[in-house]
Write a protein that holds these residues in place. Structure first.
Motif, PDB file in Angstrom:
ATOM      1  N   VAL A 158       0.849  -1.201   0.000  1.00 36.21           N
ATOM      2  CA  VAL A 158       0.000   0.000   0.000  1.00 36.21           C
ATOM      3  C   VAL A 158       0.881   1.246   0.000  1.00 36.21           C
ATOM      4  O   VAL A 158       0.644   2.201  -0.753  1.00 36.21           O
ATOM      5  CB  VAL A 158      -0.945  -0.001   1.225  1.00 36.21           C
ATOM      6  CG1 VAL A 158      -1.644   1.357   1.338  1.00 36.21           C
ATOM      7  CG2 VAL A 158      -1.974  -1.117   1.100  1.00 36.21           C
ATOM      8  N   GLU A 159       1.942   1.232   0.835  1.00 34.78           N
ATOM      9  CA  GLU A 159       2.863   2.359   0.900  1.00 34.78           C
ATOM     10  C   GLU A 159       3.673   2.498  -0.385  1.00 34.78           C
ATOM     11  O   GLU A 159       3.925   3.616  -0.853  1.00 34.78           O
ATOM     12  CB  GLU A 159       3.800   2.177   2.097  1.00 34.78           C
ATOM     13  CG  GLU A 159       3.101   2.289   3.442  1.00 34.78           C
ATOM     14  CD  GLU A 159       4.023   1.962   4.599  1.00 34.78           C
ATOM     15  OE1 GLU A 159       5.197   1.593   4.344  1.00 34.78           O
ATOM     16  OE2 GLU A 159       3.581   2.066   5.757  1.00 34.78           O
ATOM     17  N   ILE A 160       4.091   1.377  -0.955  1.00 36.57           N
ATOM     18  CA  ILE A 160       4.869   1.411  -2.195  1.00 36.57           C
ATOM     19  C   ILE A 160       4.051   2.041  -3.322  1.00 36.57           C
ATOM     20  O   ILE A 160       4.556   2.867  -4.091  1.00 36.57           O
ATOM     21  CB  ILE A 160       5.336  -0.008  -2.578  1.00 36.57           C
ATOM     22  CG1 ILE A 160       6.467  -0.458  -1.643  1.00 36.57           C
ATOM     23  CG2 ILE A 160       5.809  -0.064  -4.029  1.00 36.57           C
ATOM     24  CD1 ILE A 160       6.894  -1.898  -1.818  1.00 36.57           C
ATOM     25  N   VAL A 161       2.777   1.662  -3.409  1.00 38.26           N
ATOM     26  CA  VAL A 161       1.907   2.237  -4.447  1.00 38.26           C
ATOM     27  C   VAL A 161       1.743   3.736  -4.238  1.00 38.26           C
ATOM     28  O   VAL A 161       1.799   4.527  -5.194  1.00 38.26           O
ATOM     29  CB  VAL A 161       0.528   1.539  -4.448  1.00 38.26           C
ATOM     30  CG1 VAL A 161      -0.455   2.290  -5.344  1.00 38.26           C
ATOM     31  CG2 VAL A 161       0.665   0.102  -4.921  1.00 38.26           C
ATOM     32  N   GLU A 162       1.566   4.169  -2.992  1.00 40.64           N
ATOM     33  CA  GLU A 162       1.422   5.594  -2.688  1.00 40.64           C
ATOM     34  C   GLU A 162       2.672   6.371  -3.082  1.00 40.64           C
ATOM     35  O   GLU A 162       2.590   7.489  -3.600  1.00 40.64           O
ATOM     36  CB  GLU A 162       1.144   5.782  -1.197  1.00 40.64           C
ATOM     37  CG  GLU A 162      -0.240   5.329  -0.762  1.00 40.64           C
ATOM     38  CD  GLU A 162      -0.451   5.484   0.737  1.00 40.64           C
ATOM     39  OE1 GLU A 162       0.523   5.840   1.437  1.00 40.64           O
ATOM     40  OE2 GLU A 162      -1.579   5.250   1.211  1.00 40.64           O
ATOM     41  N   ASN A 163       3.838   5.768  -2.861  1.00 42.35           N
ATOM     42  CA  ASN A 163       5.104   6.448  -3.138  1.00 42.35           C
ATOM     43  C   ASN A 163       5.469   6.444  -4.622  1.00 42.35           C
ATOM     44  O   ASN A 163       6.081   7.405  -5.117  1.00 42.35           O
ATOM     45  CB  ASN A 163       6.247   5.788  -2.358  1.00 42.35           C
ATOM     46  CG  ASN A 163       6.144   6.013  -0.865  1.00 42.35           C
ATOM     47  OD1 ASN A 163       5.525   6.978  -0.422  1.00 42.35           O
ATOM     48  ND2 ASN A 163       6.737   5.124  -0.089  1.00 42.35           N
ATOM     49  N   ASN A 164       5.110   5.386  -5.342  1.00 43.04           N
ATOM     50  CA  ASN A 164       5.663   5.179  -6.681  1.00 43.04           C
ATOM     51  C   ASN A 164       4.660   5.174  -7.829  1.00 43.04           C
ATOM     52  O   ASN A 164       5.055   5.014  -8.983  1.00 43.04           O
ATOM     53  CB  ASN A 164       6.442   3.854  -6.717  1.00 43.04           C
ATOM     54  CG  ASN A 164       7.629   3.859  -5.782  1.00 43.04           C
ATOM     55  OD1 ASN A 164       8.245   4.896  -5.537  1.00 43.04           O
ATOM     56  ND2 ASN A 164       7.961   2.701  -5.240  1.00 43.04           N
ATOM     57  N   SER A 165       3.374   5.346  -7.545  1.00 42.26           N
ATOM     58  CA  SER A 165       2.379   5.259  -8.622  1.00 42.26           C
ATOM     59  C   SER A 165       2.583   6.336  -9.684  1.00 42.26           C
ATOM     60  O   SER A 165       2.178   6.163 -10.832  1.00 42.26           O
ATOM     61  CB  SER A 165       0.966   5.345  -8.047  1.00 42.26           C
ATOM     62  OG  SER A 165       0.787   6.551  -7.323  1.00 42.26           O
ATOM     63  N   GLY A 166       3.231   7.440  -9.310  1.00 44.37           N
ATOM     64  CA  GLY A 166       3.495   8.489 -10.290  1.00 44.37           C
ATOM     65  C   GLY A 166       4.882   8.426 -10.886  1.00 44.37           C
ATOM     66  O   GLY A 166       5.275   9.296 -11.667  1.00 44.37           O
ATOM     67  N   LYS A 167       5.626   7.407 -10.524  1.00 44.65           N
ATOM     68  CA  LYS A 167       7.006   7.258 -10.980  1.00 44.65           C
ATOM     69  C   LYS A 167       7.055   6.954 -12.472  1.00 44.65           C
ATOM     70  O   LYS A 167       6.260   6.178 -12.992  1.00 44.65           O
ATOM     71  CB  LYS A 167       7.677   6.126 -10.192  1.00 44.65           C
ATOM     72  CG  LYS A 167       9.097   5.820 -10.601  1.00 44.65           C
ATOM     73  CD  LYS A 167       9.652   4.662  -9.766  1.00 44.65           C
ATOM     74  CE  LYS A 167      11.052   4.274 -10.203  1.00 44.65           C
ATOM     75  NZ  LYS A 167      11.580   3.135  -9.400  1.00 44.65           N
ATOM     76  N   ARG A 168       8.008   7.572 -13.151  1.00 48.19           N
ATOM     77  CA  ARG A 168       8.176   7.322 -14.581  1.00 48.19           C
ATOM     78  C   ARG A 168       8.802   5.948 -14.782  1.00 48.19           C
ATOM     79  O   ARG A 168       9.845   5.637 -14.222  1.00 48.19           O
ATOM     80  CB  ARG A 168       9.060   8.397 -15.215  1.00 48.19           C
ATOM     81  CG  ARG A 168       9.287   8.199 -16.711  1.00 48.19           C
ATOM     82  CD  ARG A 168      10.183   9.287 -17.271  1.00 48.19           C
ATOM     83  NE  ARG A 168      10.493   9.039 -18.674  1.00 48.19           N
ATOM     84  CZ  ARG A 168      11.457   8.245 -19.105  1.00 48.19           C
ATOM     85  NH1 ARG A 168      12.235   7.611 -18.222  1.00 48.19           N
ATOM     86  NH2 ARG A 168      11.677   8.064 -20.385  1.00 48.19           N
ATOM     87  N   VAL A 169       8.159   5.130 -15.597  1.00 50.58           N
ATOM     88  CA  VAL A 169       8.643   3.784 -15.870  1.00 50.58           C
ATOM     89  C   VAL A 169       9.334   3.778 -17.224  1.00 50.58           C
ATOM     90  O   VAL A 169       8.820   4.363 -18.188  1.00 50.58           O
ATOM     91  CB  VAL A 169       7.464   2.781 -15.873  1.00 50.58           C
ATOM     92  CG1 VAL A 169       7.924   1.396 -16.288  1.00 50.58           C
ATOM     93  CG2 VAL A 169       6.819   2.732 -14.494  1.00 50.58           C
ATOM     94  N   PRO A 170      10.520   3.179 -17.339  1.00 54.48           N
ATOM     95  CA  PRO A 170      11.217   3.150 -18.633  1.00 54.48           C
ATOM     96  C   PRO A 170      10.375   2.478 -19.712  1.00 54.48           C
ATOM     97  O   PRO A 170       9.545   1.611 -19.414  1.00 54.48           O
ATOM     98  CB  PRO A 170      12.493   2.348 -18.329  1.00 54.48           C
ATOM     99  CG  PRO A 170      12.216   1.615 -17.062  1.00 54.48           C
ATOM    100  CD  PRO A 170      11.271   2.470 -16.286  1.00 54.48           C
ATOM    101  N   ASP A 171      10.605   2.867 -20.968  1.00 57.47           N
ATOM    102  CA  ASP A 171       9.705   2.420 -22.023  1.00 57.47           C
ATOM    103  C   ASP A 171       9.853   0.955 -22.416  1.00 57.47           C
ATOM    104  O   ASP A 171       9.060   0.455 -23.216  1.00 57.47           O
ATOM    105  CB  ASP A 171       9.843   3.315 -23.265  1.00 57.47           C
ATOM    106  CG  ASP A 171      11.242   3.285 -23.859  1.00 57.47           C
ATOM    107  OD1 ASP A 171      12.109   2.537 -23.355  1.00 57.47           O
ATOM    108  OD2 ASP A 171      11.485   4.018 -24.841  1.00 57.47           O
ATOM    109  N   PHE A 172      10.828   0.235 -21.855  1.00 53.23           N
ATOM    110  CA  PHE A 172      10.882  -1.198 -22.154  1.00 53.23           C
ATOM    111  C   PHE A 172       9.962  -1.987 -21.224  1.00 53.23           C
ATOM    112  O   PHE A 172       9.839  -3.207 -21.337  1.00 53.23           O
ATOM    113  CB  PHE A 172      12.325  -1.728 -22.071  1.00 53.23           C
ATOM    114  CG  PHE A 172      12.906  -1.877 -20.687  1.00 53.23           C
ATOM    115  CD1 PHE A 172      12.833  -3.085 -20.014  1.00 53.23           C
ATOM    116  CD2 PHE A 172      13.550  -0.810 -20.066  1.00 53.23           C
ATOM    117  CE1 PHE A 172      13.372  -3.228 -18.746  1.00 53.23           C
ATOM    118  CE2 PHE A 172      14.099  -0.948 -18.802  1.00 53.23           C
ATOM    119  CZ  PHE A 172      14.014  -2.164 -18.137  1.00 53.23           C
TER     120      PHE A 172
END
Length: 208
Positions: A158-172
């Motif tokens: 739950v905390e990981i999603v809150e922290n990283n849901s807006g994180k840019r994911v590399p295009d691969f």
């Protein structure tokens, strides 16, 4: 299994470069490299000029530390990269970026590669529906990484999603934070490495 157990921040100070080994902490003023830019140890403040060999060695150590790989396994990866068609240095980075712990981290399912390794070992993920707890497993294009249903409900994720849901994911990679699943679209290349690496120095070192 051998592993590095000393403070992660010492590794960044040794390389005099942020390796982002402690996740979000590395982006704050608490970062050890921000406070003390000298290398650890009593001789850390010396600014001695590196030899050609020293420069090559430091680059190899930096890459090993970024991906959390010890010498024996790193050399194995190099030998595997050397056997493949194409440039050895590029092949080496592709192998390292394809590790399951790295893919989990790059998808945003962990705050650091170290945390990703721990989560993988603790059986929180499946690959194509099969339990996978080997951090060094090399993920292939088309494979899907999924957080187990039981793990999705844990406070940790739950905390990981809150922290990283807006994180840019590399295009691969592609990621679905609603389902907590991701997949590899194609093999990663040097351009997908988030920290600048001079891989040719590593090739030169091992070619001696």
């Amino acid at each position: 299994m051998a592993k590095y157990t000393d403070a992660s921040c010492r590794l960044c100070r040794r390389e005099k470069e942020k390796l982002y080994l402690k996740g979000s902490r590395c982006y704050t003023e608490k970062c050890a490299l921000t406070k003390r830019q000298s290398a650890p140890g009593q001789h850390g403040k010396r600014n001695s000029k590196l030899s050609e060999y020293g420069t090559q060695l430091r680059e190899k150590q930096k890459v090993k530390r970024i991906y959390g790989v010890l010498e024996k396994q790193f050399k194995h990866y190099f030998e595997e990269a050397d056997r493949k068609q194409g440039r050895t240095g590029d092949n080496l980075l592709t192998i390292l970026e394809s590790r399951l712990d790295n893919v989990v981290y790059r998808l945003g399912f962990a705050n650091s590669r170290k945390e990703a390794r721990q989560l993988v070992r603790h059986n929180h993920f499946t690959v194509d529906g099969k339990k996978m707890n080997i951090p060094s497993y090399l993920v292939k294009p088309g494979q899907t990484i999924l957080v187990k249903d039981k793990s999705k409900k844990s406070q940790k994720f739950v905390e990981i999603v809150e922290n990283n849901s807006g994180k840019r994911v590399p295009d691969f990679l592609s990621v679905d934070f609603d389902e907590l699943k991701g997949s590899v679209l194609f093999m990663p290349t040097k351009e997908h490495v988030e920290i600048p690496v001079e891989e040719h120095l590593i090739v030169e070192l091992y070619s001696k």
